[in-house]
Write a protein that holds these residues in place. Structure first.
Motif, PDB file in Angstrom:
ATOM      1  N   HIS A 116       0.860  -1.185   0.000  1.00  0.00           N
ATOM      2  CA  HIS A 116       0.000   0.000   0.000  1.00  0.00           C
ATOM      3  C   HIS A 116       0.896   1.233   0.000  1.00  0.00           C
ATOM      4  O   HIS A 116       1.596   1.500   0.970  1.00  0.00           O
ATOM      5  CB  HIS A 116      -0.916   0.001   1.212  1.00  0.00           C
ATOM      6  N   LEU A 117       0.895   1.970  -1.111  1.00  0.00           N
ATOM      7  CA  LEU A 117       1.701   3.182  -1.229  1.00  0.00           C
ATOM      8  C   LEU A 117       0.846   4.443  -1.170  1.00  0.00           C
ATOM      9  O   LEU A 117       1.316   5.520  -1.486  1.00  0.00           O
ATOM     10  CB  LEU A 117       2.499   3.159  -2.547  1.00  0.00           C
ATOM     11  N   GLY A 118      -0.419   4.294  -0.786  1.00  0.00           N
ATOM     12  CA  GLY A 118      -1.325   5.437  -0.730  1.00  0.00           C
ATOM     13  C   GLY A 118      -2.113   5.593  -2.007  1.00  0.00           C
ATOM     14  O   GLY A 118      -3.333   5.633  -1.991  1.00  0.00           O
ATOM     15  N   TRP A 119      -1.439   5.636  -3.138  1.00  0.00           N
ATOM     16  CA  TRP A 119      -2.093   5.778  -4.441  1.00  0.00           C
ATOM     17  C   TRP A 119      -2.267   4.449  -5.166  1.00  0.00           C
ATOM     18  O   TRP A 119      -3.031   4.343  -6.116  1.00  0.00           O
ATOM     19  CB  TRP A 119      -1.320   6.757  -5.321  1.00  0.00           C
ATOM     20  N   VAL A 120      -1.585   3.406  -4.695  1.00  0.00           N
ATOM     21  CA  VAL A 120      -1.730   2.058  -5.248  1.00  0.00           C
ATOM     22  C   VAL A 120      -1.675   1.053  -4.099  1.00  0.00           C
ATOM     23  O   VAL A 120      -0.889   1.205  -3.160  1.00  0.00           O
ATOM     24  CB  VAL A 120      -0.652   1.733  -6.318  1.00  0.00           C
ATOM     25  N   ARG A 152       1.180   7.694 -10.413  1.00  0.00           N
ATOM     26  CA  ARG A 152       2.073   8.793 -10.047  1.00  0.00           C
ATOM     27  C   ARG A 152       3.247   8.993 -10.988  1.00  0.00           C
ATOM     28  O   ARG A 152       3.799  10.082 -11.057  1.00  0.00           O
ATOM     29  CB  ARG A 152       2.604   8.593  -8.635  1.00  0.00           C
ATOM     30  N   THR A 153       3.690   7.951 -11.688  1.00  0.00           N
ATOM     31  CA  THR A 153       4.873   8.108 -12.525  1.00  0.00           C
ATOM     32  C   THR A 153       4.615   7.829 -14.001  1.00  0.00           C
ATOM     33  O   THR A 153       5.529   7.928 -14.806  1.00  0.00           O
ATOM     34  CB  THR A 153       6.021   7.200 -12.034  1.00  0.00           C
ATOM     35  N   VAL A 181      -1.028   7.249 -17.508  1.00  0.00           N
ATOM     36  CA  VAL A 181      -2.369   6.702 -17.289  1.00  0.00           C
ATOM     37  C   VAL A 181      -2.291   5.555 -16.299  1.00  0.00           C
ATOM     38  O   VAL A 181      -1.227   4.965 -16.101  1.00  0.00           O
ATOM     39  CB  VAL A 181      -3.009   6.168 -18.605  1.00  0.00           C
ATOM     40  N   VAL A 182      -3.430   5.202 -15.695  1.00  0.00           N
ATOM     41  CA  VAL A 182      -3.514   3.987 -14.891  1.00  0.00           C
ATOM     42  C   VAL A 182      -3.577   2.822 -15.877  1.00  0.00           C
ATOM     43  O   VAL A 182      -4.434   2.804 -16.750  1.00  0.00           O
ATOM     44  CB  VAL A 182      -4.759   3.995 -13.976  1.00  0.00           C
ATOM     45  N   PRO A 183      -2.660   1.864 -15.777  1.00  0.00           N
ATOM     46  CA  PRO A 183      -2.686   0.732 -16.706  1.00  0.00           C
ATOM     47  C   PRO A 183      -3.891  -0.166 -16.454  1.00  0.00           C
ATOM     48  O   PRO A 183      -4.486  -0.137 -15.374  1.00  0.00           O
ATOM     49  CB  PRO A 183      -1.378  -0.001 -16.416  1.00  0.00           C
ATOM     50  N   GLU A 218      13.452   2.894 -14.035  1.00  0.00           N
ATOM     51  CA  GLU A 218      13.485   2.368 -12.668  1.00  0.00           C
ATOM     52  C   GLU A 218      12.560   3.210 -11.783  1.00  0.00           C
ATOM     53  O   GLU A 218      12.556   4.429 -11.878  1.00  0.00           O
ATOM     54  CB  GLU A 218      14.922   2.468 -12.150  1.00  0.00           C
ATOM     55  N   GLU A 219      11.830   2.542 -10.888  1.00  0.00           N
ATOM     56  CA  GLU A 219      10.962   3.233  -9.935  1.00  0.00           C
ATOM     57  C   GLU A 219      11.571   3.140  -8.539  1.00  0.00           C
ATOM     58  O   GLU A 219      12.297   2.187  -8.232  1.00  0.00           O
ATOM     59  CB  GLU A 219       9.567   2.610  -9.921  1.00  0.00           C
ATOM     60  N   ASP A 220      11.248   4.107  -7.692  1.00  0.00           N
ATOM     61  CA  ASP A 220      11.782   4.158  -6.327  1.00  0.00           C
ATOM     62  C   ASP A 220      11.410   2.948  -5.480  1.00  0.00           C
ATOM     63  O   ASP A 220      12.111   2.622  -4.535  1.00  0.00           O
ATOM     64  CB  ASP A 220      11.290   5.421  -5.605  1.00  0.00           C
ATOM     65  N   TRP A 221      10.306   2.283  -5.797  1.00  0.00           N
ATOM     66  CA  TRP A 221       9.824   1.188  -4.954  1.00  0.00           C
ATOM     67  C   TRP A 221      10.320  -0.182  -5.429  1.00  0.00           C
ATOM     68  O   TRP A 221       9.800  -1.221  -5.026  1.00  0.00           O
ATOM     69  CB  TRP A 221       8.304   1.214  -4.806  1.00  0.00           C
TER      70      TRP A 221
END
Length: 119
Positions: free
Chosen positions: A35-39, A59-60, A63-65, A94-97
């Motif tokens: 849970h990252l807040g937005w996903v 967020r990055t 669109v929402v896939p 690359e993403e931060d998570w």
């Protein structure tokens, strides 16, 4: 190429709707694993690759896939997609998570998030 899992991605309007979805899918045996807040991602404890994700926004990406496909070698898949001429909606990065991913549009107009987890 090895596909590790396929996850439906559901766009919801709010964090409240995300919580309601978590409660509903909990009735079917799913548990929150991210849970990252937005996903938020839910998974089956007995089959961890059986998952569903809920997004209030992306967020990055643009669109929402519609779905996510985790692969073993995202760079190789990205090269194949580029060579095919398919529409890349968001380039590989690359993403931060801890994932490396890109978005591509399928022939039906659906946006697919193709990713590899990094450790």
């Amino acid at each position: 190429m090895t596909v590790r899992r396929i996850v439906p991605d559901v766009h919801v309007e709010s964090e409240e709707a995300m919580a309601t979805s978590r409660d509903f899918y909990g009735l079917l045996g799913f548990e929150e694993v991210m849970h990252l807040g937005w996903v938020m991602t839910l998974a089956s404890p007995s089959n961890p690759t059986a998952q569903i994700s809920f997004f209030t926004e992306e967020r990055t990406g643009p669109v929402v896939p519609d779905l996510s496909v985790e692969v073993e070698d995202v760079e190789a898949v990205y090269e194949q997609v580029l060579a095919s001429g398919a529409e890349v909606v968001r380039e590989l990065r690359e993403e931060d998570w801890g994932v490396r991913r890109f978005f591509v549009r399928d022939p039906n107009g659906r946006v697919v998030n193709v990713l590899e987890h990094r450790t």
